[in-house]
Design a protein around this motif. Structure first.
Motif, PDB file in Angstrom:
ATOM      1  N   VAL A  51       0.837  -1.192   0.000  1.00  0.00           N
ATOM      2  CA  VAL A  51       0.000   0.000   0.000  1.00  0.00           C
ATOM      3  C   VAL A  51       0.879   1.252   0.000  1.00  0.00           C
ATOM      4  N   VAL A  52       0.261   2.353  -0.410  1.00  0.00           N
ATOM      5  CA  VAL A  52       0.885   3.674  -0.304  1.00  0.00           C
ATOM      6  C   VAL A  52       0.058   4.394   0.745  1.00  0.00           C
ATOM      7  N   GLU A  53       0.700   4.797   1.829  1.00  0.00           N
ATOM      8  CA  GLU A  53      -0.060   5.434   2.898  1.00  0.00           C
ATOM      9  C   GLU A  53       0.780   6.428   3.664  1.00  0.00           C
ATOM     10  N   GLN A  54       0.090   7.326   4.368  1.00  0.00           N
ATOM     11  CA  GLN A  54       0.823   8.195   5.264  1.00  0.00           C
ATOM     12  C   GLN A  54       1.080   7.385   6.522  1.00  0.00           C
ATOM     13  N   GLU A  55       2.246   7.573   7.070  1.00  0.00           N
ATOM     14  CA  GLU A  55       2.618   6.803   8.248  1.00  0.00           C
ATOM     15  C   GLU A  55       2.163   7.540   9.494  1.00  0.00           C
ATOM     16  N   TYR A  56       1.508   6.817  10.368  1.00  0.00           N
ATOM     17  CA  TYR A  56       0.989   7.429  11.581  1.00  0.00           C
ATOM     18  C   TYR A  56       1.259   6.598  12.810  1.00  0.00           C
ATOM     19  N   GLN A  57       1.973   5.479  12.662  1.00  0.00           N
ATOM     20  CA  GLN A  57       2.028   4.567  13.783  1.00  0.00           C
ATOM     21  C   GLN A  57       3.412   4.042  14.159  1.00  0.00           C
ATOM     22  N   LYS A  58       4.475   4.724  13.855  1.00  0.00           N
ATOM     23  CA  LYS A  58       5.777   4.232  14.278  1.00  0.00           C
ATOM     24  C   LYS A  58       5.890   4.357  15.797  1.00  0.00           C
ATOM     25  N   HIS A  59       6.185   3.246  16.440  1.00  0.00           N
ATOM     26  CA  HIS A  59       6.352   3.213  17.895  1.00  0.00           C
ATOM     27  C   HIS A  59       7.761   2.721  18.194  1.00  0.00           C
ATOM     28  N   PHE A  60       8.413   3.352  19.120  1.00  0.00           N
ATOM     29  CA  PHE A  60       9.783   2.991  19.441  1.00  0.00           C
ATOM     30  C   PHE A  60       9.893   1.516  19.822  1.00  0.00           C
ATOM     31  N   GLU A  61       8.942   1.032  20.600  1.00  0.00           N
ATOM     32  CA  GLU A  61       9.014  -0.358  21.066  1.00  0.00           C
ATOM     33  C   GLU A  61       8.979  -1.352  19.898  1.00  0.00           C
ATOM     34  N   SER A  62       8.153  -1.084  18.892  1.00  0.00           N
ATOM     35  CA  SER A  62       8.005  -2.009  17.761  1.00  0.00           C
ATOM     36  C   SER A  62       8.999  -1.763  16.646  1.00  0.00           C
ATOM     37  N   ARG A  68       8.628   9.713  12.224  1.00  0.00           N
ATOM     38  CA  ARG A  68       7.622   9.146  11.334  1.00  0.00           C
ATOM     39  C   ARG A  68       7.829   9.690   9.933  1.00  0.00           C
ATOM     40  N   PRO A  69       7.885   8.813   8.965  1.00  0.00           N
ATOM     41  CA  PRO A  69       7.969   9.291   7.576  1.00  0.00           C
ATOM     42  C   PRO A  69       6.637   9.904   7.171  1.00  0.00           C
ATOM     43  N   ASP A  70       6.661  10.700   6.116  1.00  0.00           N
ATOM     44  CA  ASP A  70       5.421  11.316   5.648  1.00  0.00           C
ATOM     45  C   ASP A  70       4.562  10.330   4.872  1.00  0.00           C
ATOM     46  N   ILE A  71       5.181   9.611   3.957  1.00  0.00           N
ATOM     47  CA  ILE A  71       4.473   8.622   3.141  1.00  0.00           C
ATOM     48  C   ILE A  71       5.381   7.407   3.003  1.00  0.00           C
ATOM     49  N   ILE A  72       4.771   6.227   3.002  1.00  0.00           N
ATOM     50  CA  ILE A  72       5.540   5.001   2.802  1.00  0.00           C
ATOM     51  C   ILE A  72       4.859   4.127   1.752  1.00  0.00           C
ATOM     52  N   VAL A  73       5.682   3.335   1.089  1.00  0.00           N
ATOM     53  CA  VAL A  73       5.199   2.288   0.198  1.00  0.00           C
ATOM     54  C   VAL A  73       5.712   1.002   0.831  1.00  0.00           C
ATOM     55  N   HIS A  74       4.773   0.202   1.332  1.00  0.00           N
ATOM     56  CA  HIS A  74       5.184  -0.999   2.064  1.00  0.00           C
ATOM     57  C   HIS A  74       4.075  -2.038   2.080  1.00  0.00           C
ATOM     58  N   GLU A  75       4.441  -3.196   2.552  1.00  0.00           N
ATOM     59  CA  GLU A  75       3.480  -4.251   2.821  1.00  0.00           C
ATOM     60  C   GLU A  75       3.245  -4.207   4.331  1.00  0.00           C
ATOM     61  N   PRO A  76       2.023  -3.903   4.779  1.00  0.00           N
ATOM     62  CA  PRO A  76       1.789  -3.867   6.212  1.00  0.00           C
ATOM     63  C   PRO A  76       2.231  -5.182   6.864  1.00  0.00           C
ATOM     64  N   PHE A  77       2.830  -5.056   8.035  1.00  0.00           N
ATOM     65  CA  PHE A  77       3.388  -6.227   8.713  1.00  0.00           C
ATOM     66  C   PHE A  77       2.326  -7.290   8.948  1.00  0.00           C
ATOM     67  N   ASP A  78       2.675  -8.501   8.569  1.00  0.00           N
ATOM     68  CA  ASP A  78       1.828  -9.672   8.767  1.00  0.00           C
ATOM     69  C   ASP A  78       2.758 -10.786   9.219  1.00  0.00           C
TER      70      ASP A  78
END
Length: 165
Positions: A51-62, A68-78
């Motif tokens: 997906v192409v999405e704005q990043e809103y959920q980077k957590h130090f623990e994970s 936080r980047p502005d936009i990412i192209v990634h496969e959501p973690f599964d």
């Protein structure tokens, strides 16, 4: 995912942002760029489940970082498909408005940290409301993995410059 094709879609999306309002703030531009990218990138181009999405959920623990980047192209973690959160990360985008050399150097440091920690294949820096890509600020050892854009309005029309240092 073919990098040059993605960069072509990025160029098209940047060139479609015509309203001067979006050049006034990073957040406004980010939202409009995301909308234009969704129009420009054919669904079949992206790897499965990416997906192409704005990043809103980077957590130090994970993720190991707070930026936080502005936009990412990634496969959501599964957990069924990925060994870690470092898998399936394709591109990370950082947007700045009229970035100075000092400010862009700081942004490149953040971009590199995100690329290293989360294994993004490449990074994209976009300097809005400017004709300076700031590519000269990219550290030499990262110049093959970071592409820089400057986008501004010239006579009311988007003007996009791409640089690879």
């Amino acid at each position: 995912m073919d990098r040059e094709t993605l960069l072509g879609h990025m160029t098209a999306a940047l060139g479609a942002i015509e309203d001067p309002r979006f050049y006034q703030t990073e957040r406004g531009f980010q939202g409009e760029l995301l909308a234009e990218l969704k129009k420009a990138i054919p669904a079949e181009f992206l790897p499965e489940k990416a997906v192409v999405e704005q990043e809103y959920q980077k957590h130090f623990e994970s993720h190991g970082l707070k930026i936080r980047p502005d936009i990412i192209v990634h496969e959501p973690f599964d957990e069924n498909r990925h060994g870690s959160r470092r898998d399936g990360n394709h591109a990370v985008v950082e947007i700045k408005r009229a970035a100075t050399p000092k400010k862009s150097a700081d942004d490149f440091e953040s971009l590199i940290n995100m690329m290293e920690l989360l294994n993004y294949r490449f990074g994209i820096f976009i300097n809005i409301a400017s004709e300076a890509t700031r590519a000269e600020q990219v550290p030499a050892e990262w110049r093959d993995r970071i592409v820089c854009f400057a986008v501004s309005l010239r006579d009311g029309r988007p003007h996009v410059i791409r640089s690879e240092a």
